[in-house]
Design an enzyme around this catalytic site. Structure first.
Site, short mmCIF file in Angstrom:
data_model
loop_
_atom_site.label_atom_id
_atom_site.label_comp_id
_atom_site.label_asym_id
_atom_site.label_seq_id
_atom_site.Cartn_x
_atom_site.Cartn_y
_atom_site.Cartn_z
N GLU A 73 0.63 6.89 7.12
CA GLU A 73 0.29 6.77 5.71
C GLU A 73 -0.96 7.57 5.39
O GLU A 73 -2.04 7.32 5.93
CB GLU A 73 0.06 5.29 5.38
CG GLU A 73 -0.46 5.02 3.98
CD GLU A 73 -0.94 3.59 3.80
OE1 GLU A 73 -1.54 3.30 2.76
OE2 GLU A 73 -0.72 2.76 4.71
N ASP A 101 -1.66 1.34 6.97
CA ASP A 101 -2.92 0.60 6.89
C ASP A 101 -2.68 -0.90 7.01
O ASP A 101 -1.61 -1.41 6.65
CB ASP A 101 -3.61 0.87 5.56
CG ASP A 101 -4.13 2.31 5.47
OD1 ASP A 101 -4.18 2.98 6.52
OD2 ASP A 101 -4.46 2.75 4.35
N ASP A 132 -3.40 -3.40 5.23
CA ASP A 132 -3.69 -4.06 3.96
C ASP A 132 -2.39 -4.26 3.20
O ASP A 132 -1.30 -3.98 3.71
CB ASP A 132 -4.71 -3.25 3.14
CG ASP A 132 -4.23 -1.83 2.83
OD1 ASP A 132 -3.03 -1.54 3.05
OD2 ASP A 132 -5.04 -1.02 2.35
N ASP A 172 -1.14 -2.71 0.53
CA ASP A 172 -0.41 -1.47 0.26
C ASP A 172 0.29 -0.96 1.51
O ASP A 172 1.42 -0.47 1.46
CB ASP A 172 -1.36 -0.40 -0.29
CG ASP A 172 -1.72 -0.64 -1.76
OD1 ASP A 172 -0.97 -1.37 -2.42
OD2 ASP A 172 -2.74 -0.10 -2.21
#
Length: 647
Positions: free
Chosen positions: A438, A511, A513, A515
């Site tokens: 990403e 990541d 998180d 998102d």
């Protein structure tokens, strides 16, 4: 050469009859269990349950049982009960033993092997009760017949209590068979722990496939026993409704076809949805034929022919128009094809592909007539089905050009990915890994820190298209998705060939998180819908980057969770104060950190994505990524308490 040849023939340990080992009774099963149950893994462990359950289903298919119970006891043993006729207890002439003892101690003994006991029998291998007995620490069986109870006890296949006869008073059933067994940990060394989800999903499936049969499952291991009971008078028609529960359907009631030809019983049920995926499953004698076979071929041929004939007859397809293909008419289709065959012949790598030619004829004829009548009697629905196929045809033609762009011209040439894919130098797919990373920042670190021989890096920007809501031409017009297919080299759609995969590790690295989790879910949706053979081959992995780095003087450690951080901090010295770095994104790591935490094969942790239950996976992807909002809202409301918010 002559000396060597003479010496070989004068060795004292000659190969003669004394070296031929004869395994008596069930010793062969314990010696080579994999030959009888496939493996001694969790899959083989659960196979024991199905061998006993199949015996009860045979009674149901013959019309003598309507209820089967499966119980996981507190000690992880299994009890299976059916209310059928009960295993015969009189003397079996060939063995001189009771039929009950014969069934549990002699391989391939039972009513399934030409003895006239059953016209149709379930179960893939037919190895039955004797193999379960051989691979169990103990097995107790009780048969209730004609007001009498007959019981025997075994240990690792050997009789430890001869058949005893008592009255049927006090038994849990008025007639039938009760089998209680505990798998042998000496055989199942990987695990002897039964997974209730695996058992429940298969029990539900068996109830769908055998309309009118009630199958109950109880887990007594929790403090409060968990009980589920499944009973579907509509059979596979209700199965189709279950599969489409989170989808918008073109017509409410699934089409249901039932018939028989040459002793082959045929059931087909189908429903069209407004999405773009095909969800078709086939079964033979309750066995899920994952690789398809002749019954599927007959269904597909009939479906394509009937829809094309209707479209031409009613002017939706003109005389010069190209006929709709099978792929066109199956878009958005949910279908179950189930046959009961008196002598099924299986082929294919996993022996789950039906090979009987008469099954194709039976399905094709039975389904064609009823489905053609359905189309004639429901012109509005028929028009929608044809229009959907025509739209799929247009999308297929538009996608054909885009699909060509996803194929590598030769070797490692990636003409449409300039500067994006950093390929590895090895051409051996077995050692090659593709990291889907990403963001350009993390992609840059990954390219710098990677091991160039084996690791390829493909950065993607932002969130890819949600393929659950997109047509084929839109999917293949998406640059990020095209890049993934081009890099993998597998082709697309019906051209997909997992044998052509350039990498045997497809690693999603996003990541840690919200998102990142969303991007990971979008990628998994793409893989499940359009690259599923990668999942089935075990090629898909999720990288596990750490959440924290903790430093205190010369001490440094990467931490994977808040719980681990809370455990580590109290163990550190009071001074100096530890420095805690929270990695919200992979881009916050330099190349060296990314390598040592997430990419180094000697240190990293990868989660392999497996697909144990395709049905449940399909339901979840449809619910979370599809158009229907209500099921998704219900799921979020039920599970919000478990969410970890990144605020």
């Amino acid at each position: 050469m002559v000396e060597e040849d003479t010496r070989m023939h004068t060795q004292p340990d000659a190969y003669d009859a004394s070296q031929i080992q004869v395994l008596e009774g069930l010793e062969a099963v314990r010696k080579r269990p994999g030959m009888y149950i496939g493996a001694t893994s969790a899959q083989g462990l659960h196979h024991l349950v199905w061998e006993i359950v199949d015996n009860g289903i045979d009674e149901a298919l013959a019309g003598f049982a309507d209820h089967i119970t499966v119980t996981v006891e507190q000690d992880n043993s299994i009890t299976v009960t059916d209310n059928g006729r009960g295993i015969p207890t009189d003397t079996q002439k060939k063995t001189g033993k009771s039929a009950l003892e014969t069934v549990f101690t002699i391989l391939h003994a039972g009513g399934k092997f030409g003895g006239g006991g059953y016209k149709v029998s379930g179960g893939l291998h037919g190895v039955g009760a004797s193999v379960v007995n051989a691979l169990s620490t103990f097995l107790d069986v009780t048969v209730v017949r004609d007001g009498q109870a007959y019981s025997m006890k075994f240990a690792r296949g050997h009789v430890v209590q001869e058949m005893q006869v008592t009255t049927a008073e006090g038994q849990d059933i008025s007639r039938g068979t009760i089998v209680h067994f505990l798998p042998d940990p000496d055989i199942f060394r990987e695990t002897t722990e039964f997974d209730i989800k695996t058992l429940t999903n298969r029990v539900r499936e068996l109830a769908f496939l055998n309309k009118g049969l009630r199958i109950s499952i109880t887990d007594r291991r929790p403090a409060e026993p968990v009980v589920n009971s499944f009973h579907y008078e509509g059979g596979i028609k209700e199965y189709v409704e279950y599969l489409d529960v989170h989808k918008d359907v073109l017509f409410k009631d699934p089409v249901y076809v039932e018939g028989a030809e040459n002793g082959i019983e045929v059931e087909v049920s189908l429903q069209y949805t407004d999405d773009y995926h095909i969800n078709m499953m086939s079964f033979t004698n309750n066995i899920h034929t994952y690789e398809g076979g002749t019954h599927e071929t007959g269904f597909k041929a009939a479906l394509t022919r009937v829809i094309n004939d209707y479209a031409r007859k009613h002017g939706q397809l003109k005389e010069n128009d190209e006929a709709l293909t099978g792929e066109d008419v199956r878009e958005g289709l949910t279908a179950i094809v189930s046959v009961k065959h008196p002598d099924p012949q299986f082929e294919g790598q996993t022996k789950t592909k039906l090979g009987n030619s008469d099954a194709r004829t039976a399905v094709e004829r039975t389904f064609s007539e009823t489905f053609a009548r359905f189309m004639m009697e429901n012109p509005d629905v028929a028009k929608q089905i044809v229009e959907k196929g025509m739209l799929a045809s247009q999308a297929r033609k538009a996608a054909k050009r885009a699909r060509e762009a996803t194929r590598k011209k030769s070797g490692l040439e990636i003409s449409n990915l300039p500067g994006k894919l950093a390929d590895n130098t090895s051409k051996d797919p077995k050692i090659s890994e593709l990291f889907i990373v990403e963001g350009d920042s993390a992609g840059g670190s990954a390219k710098q820190g990677r091991e160039r021989l084996t690791q390829a890096i493909l950065p993607i920007r932002g969130k890819i298209l949600n393929v659950e809501k997109a047509s084929l031409d839109r999917i293949l017009a998406n640059d990020e998705i095209r890049s993934i297919f081009t890099a993998m080299g597998t082709g697309f759609g019906e051209d997909f060939d997992v044998e052509k995969a350039n990498y045997h590790k497809f690693i999603i690295m996003t990541d840690a998180d919200v998102d990142g989790a969303h991007i990971r879910t979008l990628l998994l949706t793409l893989i499940y819908r359009y690259m599923r053979p990668l999942l089935e081959a075990g090629y898909v992995y999720i990288a596990q980057p750490p959440l924290y780095q903790v430093r205190q003087g010369k001490f440094m450690q990467y931490i994977d969770s808040d719980e681990e951080l809370a455990t580590i901090l109290p163990t550190l010295a009071a001074s100096p104060k530890p420095v805690i770095q929270r990695y919200k994104g992979l881009g916050e790591m330099d190349a060296e950190q990314l390598w040592e935490t997430t990419m180094d094969p000697n240190k990293r942790r990868l989660l392999r994505v497996e697909m144990d239950d395709a049905v449940q996976a399909d339901l979840v992807f449809s619910m979370l990524m599809g158009d229907k909002v209500e099921p998704r809202r219900e799921f979020i409301e039920e599970n919000a308490q478990y969410a970890e918010l990144d605020v």
